[in-house]
Write a protein that holds these residues in place. Structure first.
Motif, PDB file in Angstrom:
ATOM      1  N   HIS A   1      -4.840   2.345   9.924  1.00  0.00           N
ATOM      2  CA  HIS A   1      -5.098   3.059  11.175  1.00  0.00           C
ATOM      3  C   HIS A   1      -5.095   4.565  10.970  1.00  0.00           C
ATOM      4  N   GLU A   2      -4.405   5.013   9.935  1.00  0.00           N
ATOM      5  CA  GLU A   2      -4.253   6.458   9.733  1.00  0.00           C
ATOM      6  C   GLU A   2      -4.494   6.800   8.275  1.00  0.00           C
ATOM      7  N   LEU A   3      -5.529   7.554   8.034  1.00  0.00           N
ATOM      8  CA  LEU A   3      -5.871   7.900   6.655  1.00  0.00           C
ATOM      9  C   LEU A   3      -5.150   9.172   6.207  1.00  0.00           C
ATOM     10  N   ARG A   4      -4.638   9.917   7.186  1.00  0.00           N
ATOM     11  CA  ARG A   4      -3.906  11.152   6.829  1.00  0.00           C
ATOM     12  C   ARG A   4      -2.456  10.816   6.459  1.00  0.00           C
ATOM     13  N   GLY A   5      -1.816  11.774   5.830  1.00  0.00           N
ATOM     14  CA  GLY A   5      -0.366  11.698   5.708  1.00  0.00           C
ATOM     15  C   GLY A   5       0.145  11.108   4.413  1.00  0.00           C
ATOM     16  N   THR A   6      -0.639  10.265   3.776  1.00  0.00           N
ATOM     17  CA  THR A   6      -0.230   9.655   2.518  1.00  0.00           C
ATOM     18  C   THR A   6      -1.305   9.953   1.476  1.00  0.00           C
ATOM     19  N   PRO A   7      -0.919  10.429   0.300  1.00  0.00           N
ATOM     20  CA  PRO A   7      -1.936  10.683  -0.729  1.00  0.00           C
ATOM     21  C   PRO A   7      -2.733   9.414  -1.019  1.00  0.00           C
ATOM     22  N   ILE A   8      -4.008   9.581  -1.285  1.00  0.00           N
ATOM     23  CA  ILE A   8      -4.868   8.420  -1.514  1.00  0.00           C
ATOM     24  C   ILE A   8      -4.394   7.610  -2.724  1.00  0.00           C
ATOM     25  N   ALA A   9      -3.759   8.273  -3.680  1.00  0.00           N
ATOM     26  CA  ALA A   9      -3.253   7.554  -4.856  1.00  0.00           C
ATOM     27  C   ALA A   9      -2.207   6.516  -4.473  1.00  0.00           C
ATOM     28  N   GLU A  10      -1.537   6.752  -3.362  1.00  0.00           N
ATOM     29  CA  GLU A  10      -0.468   5.839  -2.943  1.00  0.00           C
ATOM     30  C   GLU A  10      -0.926   4.800  -1.932  1.00  0.00           C
ATOM     31  N   ARG A  11      -2.209   4.828  -1.596  1.00  0.00           N
ATOM     32  CA  ARG A  11      -2.726   3.839  -0.648  1.00  0.00           C
ATOM     33  C   ARG A  11      -3.358   2.669  -1.398  1.00  0.00           C
ATOM     34  N   PHE A  12      -3.083   1.469  -0.966  1.00  0.00           N
ATOM     35  CA  PHE A  12      -3.744   0.247  -1.437  1.00  0.00           C
ATOM     36  C   PHE A  12      -3.626   0.064  -2.949  1.00  0.00           C
ATOM     37  N   GLY A  13      -2.690   0.733  -3.585  1.00  0.00           N
ATOM     38  CA  GLY A  13      -2.526   0.624  -5.031  1.00  0.00           C
ATOM     39  C   GLY A  13      -3.607   1.330  -5.826  1.00  0.00           C
ATOM     40  N   ILE A  14      -4.282   2.310  -5.201  1.00  0.00           N
ATOM     41  CA  ILE A  14      -5.421   2.948  -5.867  1.00  0.00           C
ATOM     42  C   ILE A  14      -4.993   3.701  -7.118  1.00  0.00           C
ATOM     43  N   GLY A  15      -3.953   4.522  -7.011  1.00  0.00           N
ATOM     44  CA  GLY A  15      -3.529   5.309  -8.171  1.00  0.00           C
ATOM     45  C   GLY A  15      -3.114   4.432  -9.336  1.00  0.00           C
ATOM     46  N   ALA A  16      -2.313   3.403  -9.034  1.00  0.00           N
ATOM     47  CA  ALA A  16      -1.858   2.503 -10.107  1.00  0.00           C
ATOM     48  C   ALA A  16      -3.047   1.779 -10.736  1.00  0.00           C
TER      49      ALA A  16
END
Lengths: 458, 435
Positions: free
Chosen positions: B201-216
């Protein structure tokens, strides 16, 4: 679908295309005589794609009146221009050529829903009477019709109409320990369901064979995991072509880092292997998914991917051809009215050889015959897999016990280099969907092939 | 969150009402009409560069009619095509009359729901910022990654469903998406492709690397350039990462749904109340997840449901038709929204418990057979030796039985990855055949 005007803005945009697209589908599912699904759909609309300042803009809407077309066109241009937020970049000179023409398959008069239901009920009833021990009989009919009118700023003006129909009859039995065991027979072809032979008389011999296989599969044994000599029946060669080397030879996958990018001109398969993604004809026969010009208006031509074992070229859109410095092939296709064209296979096949299937089996001391496949998956490394739901052991050149469902896999470069026999058969089907951001209707074909591959198992 | 009836776009309600009126007039005894509109804004990247901005609008009018115990369904691609609707309703009536009679056909009655969640309007600047952040992340931390494709998108879905039984259900959902797919390359050596993504619901506030396991995922994929076969046949353990756990969940949900229940091929039809999985497993709904409305396709509100409680099967999931067809209790569900409850073990300890096996990022396999048998390649995976993650794997297969795997779960991680429609942990399972 009626023609729409050539897109305006041609002087501002390096390239633009307008597409009116209608997609009609119907699907019926009968489980043990109950019609659990009976649905049809129509999806239509207009889309515009513009290439400007090195970026793409795309927009689509479900209605195609003049005001909507103009709004979609403006939106596509605004979208392309909004991309300049990422900085200016040089626009590629997009190759592709021009095509003007109309292509539609004229098949039999479509079946009414009542006629479809009659055929499903007749097949169910025949199976129930003939094979009373079956746990379940399921019949599924599907058809879809894509009709696209495309106009481009290059001067292409194309009507492409592609129809395909599929029928599955699924027989479910029980193993000795009560677990469900299933096999299916599959028909697919160009046109509507009326163009498939769905009568009991036409299908009975095939269902008899499937039922015999099903009885063998009730007592199937696990495949031995590991490397084996496998004879892949003609139904498998198409998916081998599609998954093993088809996807890694798509221009966008090559740009994405596929290992094939470094192998043009090199030997990647046995000399017995020639593999082509056909545009619309194989010999004198129009294929199941005939593409005369793609959804960028590029005249479609055959892409010879592997010729006698040597990697020759890739399938291309206008943009991937420009980026890779290769000739376009007319392989950019969009599935739904709201989809942009991507590089997709059309009719991908391994060409027949001169061996006989019986001789290929007789030449295996210890291995497997693999006959039916389910789904498959490719990889940028050329490591592929596809599911096997019908196969047999080969011992001393003779068929042995049926094997349980398994998976065949390997590096395409290793598997295709190990091919030591290719049969003279040629079997095509167009029953599945290829998945790559969007689904897509494709066909695939080939002969029987003998090679070394990895089987999953104990 | 609830909304007032007037919040639903009037055009959708009118389209559904008009369809119901026409179906009644045509002779249908029971009918359902759903008017749907989806607007999507999507910013794409290809081959490590921003490439395409797309805006799409889709309309759908889905109608189902029952007459004399016979049913047919159709979908039209426009809401306001009056002539097309009239013709389609007439054709639908003929389609239904051609179908076999089935007393199980019916439509919902007296169901009411209003669902509103998520951002209704797209913030296009936010989409562009997200793509820029993705590209910067790749360039800074994983320069060997080639992002073949990726996107940041916003979608708004509005729907209104009415039935002749008086059901009236509507939703307005908004959500953001981000996803990436790519391959790592070093000279002529390449990893398998890898991907992840999700809805929020909110794309702001959390680095994209930490969303959905993208960075890992990006870091793991770079470590998979030099992958090797496992080189032996043995029986060992796997630690499934959330993306691979999703395959197990999908198989189990399929076993509990209409097709398997009606055909009598489900392994679980007679197992409600019994232990069918490890006591460590708890599977339950999250029908308020981004992009999910707590409304079933056959027009029922969908209250929360537990599927597995401490490994015990709490329910089957037949639709209204499936329930009437089989005599099983009706359990309405929407198209997605599931989670496995977090376990008590730290993710690192889930791995430490493996003597010999693999950390599995993705299962590339054929459909498991009806009895749950499967074999498949393990992709984006690493070997585990004596509790430590070692080298990346290629050309390695595992085989087993999915139903047995559910029973053999030996550890569930505290950590989970939330992709919106699914929220799943890492799980350790023993007894898989490696080859």
């Amino acid at each position: 679908v009626t023609a729409i005007a050539t897109p305006d803005g041609a002087t501002a945009a390096a390239y633009a295309e307008s597409r009116r697209h209608e997609l009609r589908k119907s699907r019926l599912v009968m489980i043990d005589g109950s019609l659990t699904v009976s649905t049809s759909s129509v999806e239509g609309g207009v889309s515009e794609r513009i290439y400007e300042n090195g970026y793409w803009g795309f927009a689509s809407a479900p209605t195609s009146d003049g005001a909507t077309v103009a709004r979609v066109r403006r939106q596509a241009r605004d979208n392309a221009r909004a991309m300049t937020r990422f900085g200016a970049r040089p626009a590629l000179r997009l190759p592709g050529g021009t095509y003007r023409g109309e292509h539609a398959y004229i098949g039999r008069t479509p079946l009414t829903p009542a006629e479809c239901v009659d055929r499903m009920a007749a097949l169910t009833g025949w199976c129930r009477t003939r094979y009373p021990a079956l746990k379940s009989v399921q019949v599924m009919l599907q058809q879809e019709h894509h009709r696209k009118q495309l106009v481009t700023t290059d001067g292409s003006d194309v009507l492409n109409s592609i129809q395909r129909a599929t029928c599955y009859v699924i027989l479910v039995a029980e193993s000795d320990d009560g677990a469900p065991v299933e096999l299916w027979e599959r028909l697919s072809g160009k046109g509507s369901l009326a163009d498939l032979e769905l009568s009991v008389e036409a299908l009975a011999p095939r269902l008899e064979r499937i039922h015999e296989h099903l009885q063998a599969k009730r007592r199937a044994v696990p495949a031995q995991g590991g490397q084996h000599t496998v004879v892949m029946g003609p139904d498998l060669a198409g998916i081998l072509a599609h998954e093993a080397m088809g996807h890694p030879c798509e221009g966008d996958i090559v740009l994405g880092g596929a290992v094939t990018g470094d192998l043009v001109g090199q030997r990647v398969a046995s000399e017995l292997v020639t593999m082509v993604d056909y545009a619309h004809h194989h010999g004198a026969d129009e294929l199941m998914i005939p593409v005369y010009a793609d959804d960028e208006g590029t005249p479609a031509r055959d892409a010879v991917l592997i010729e006698r074992g040597v990697l020759k070229e890739f399938m291309q859109s206008r943009e991937t051809a420009a980026r890779l410095g290769m000739a376009p092939t007319g392989s950019a296709r969009a599935y739904a009215p709201g989809d942009e064209p991507l590089v997709r296979m059309r009719n991908t096949a391994i060409l027949p050889g001169t061996s006989r299937l019986d001789d290929m089996i007789a030449g295996v001391d210890d291995g497997y015959l693999l006959l039916h496949t389910s789904n498959g998956q490719a990889d940028s490394t050329t490591e592929f897999m596809f599911g096997i739901n019908l196969g047999y052991e080969i011992k001393g050149g003779r068929l042995g016990r049926a094997i349980r469902d398994t998976t065949v896999s390997g590096s395409a470069l290793k598997v295709l280099q190990s091919v030591d026999a290719v049969s003279g058969d040629m079997v095509w089907n167009c029953s599945g969907y290829c998945g790559k951001k969007q689904p897509m209707v494709v066909s695939m074909g080939g002969p029987a092939i003998r090679a070394r591959a990895h089987l999953g198992g104990e | 969150m609830s909304m007032a009836a007037t919040d639903t776009p009037a055009q959708l309600r009118r389209a559904a009402e008009r369809a119901l009126e026409l179906m009644r007039a045509c002779g249908f005894e029971h009918a359902q009409a759903s008017a749907v509109r989806v607007a999507r804004a999507e910013l794409n990247l290809n081959h490590n560069e921003p490439s395409l901005m797309r805006s799409t609008e889709v309309e759908r009018l889905a109608i189902t009619g029952v007459v004399d115990g016979r049913r047919a369904s159709a979908e039209l691609g426009e809401l306001d095509d009056a002539a097309g609707l009239e013709a389609r309703v007439a054709a639908l009536h003929a389609d239904a009359l051609a179908a076999p009679q089935d007393k199980a056909h019916a439509v919902s009655a007296s169901e009411h729901a209003r669902v509103v969640h998520g951002p209704a309007e797209a913030d296009l600047r936010l989409l562009a910022d997200t793509v820029a952040e993705l590209l910067a992340l790749r360039a800074r931390e994983t320069p060997k990654m080639m992002l073949e494709e990726g996107l940041a998108a916003h979608a708004r879905l509005e729907a209104h469903t009415l039935t002749t039984g008086g059901s009236d259900l509507a939703c307005r959902l908004g959500w953001y998406e981000a996803s990436v797919m790519g391959t790592a390359r070093d000279g002529r050596r390449a990893s398998s492709f890898n991907y992840t993504g999700g809805r929020t619901h909110e794309l702001r506030g959390t680095p994209i690397a930490e969303r959905f396991g993208i960075g890992a995922m990006l870091h793991d994929t770079e470590r998979q350039i030099d992958a090797r076969p496992i080189g032996a046949k043995f029986v060992g353990d796997v630690v499934l990462m959330p993306n691979a756990v999703a395959d197990l969940v999908g198989w189990l949900l399929g076993q509990l749904g209409d097709a398997e229940l009606i055909a009598g091929t489900s392994l679980y039809r007679e197992r409600v109340g019994q232990l069918v999985a490890s006591p460590l497993l708890n599977l339950k709904s999250r029908f308020d997840a981004p992009g999910v409305a707590a409304i079933s396709p056959d027009a029922f509100a969908t209250p929360p449901v537990d599927v597995l409680r401490d490994g015990r099967l709490a329910t089957l999931l037949p639709s209204f038709y499936g329930s009437r067809k089989t005599g099983l209790a009706h359990v309405p569900t929407p198209g997605g929204g599931w989670e496995i409850a977090a376990g008590a073990t730290a993710r690192a300890d889930v791995v430490h418990g493996v003597r010999r096996g693999a950390l599995v990022g993705r299962l590339s396999m054929g459909h498991p057979s009806s009895n749950g048998d499967f074999s498949g390649l393990i992709k984006n995976s690493f070997s585990i030796e004596n509790g430590e993650v070692a080298g990346a794997l290629a050309e390695t297969m595992i085989s087993g039985n999915v139903a047995q795997m559910l029973k053999d779960v030996a550890a569930v991680s505290r950590e989970r990855i939330d992709t919106g429609a699914l929220c799943l942990p890492w799980i350790r399972i023993g007894g898989l055949h490696f080859s």
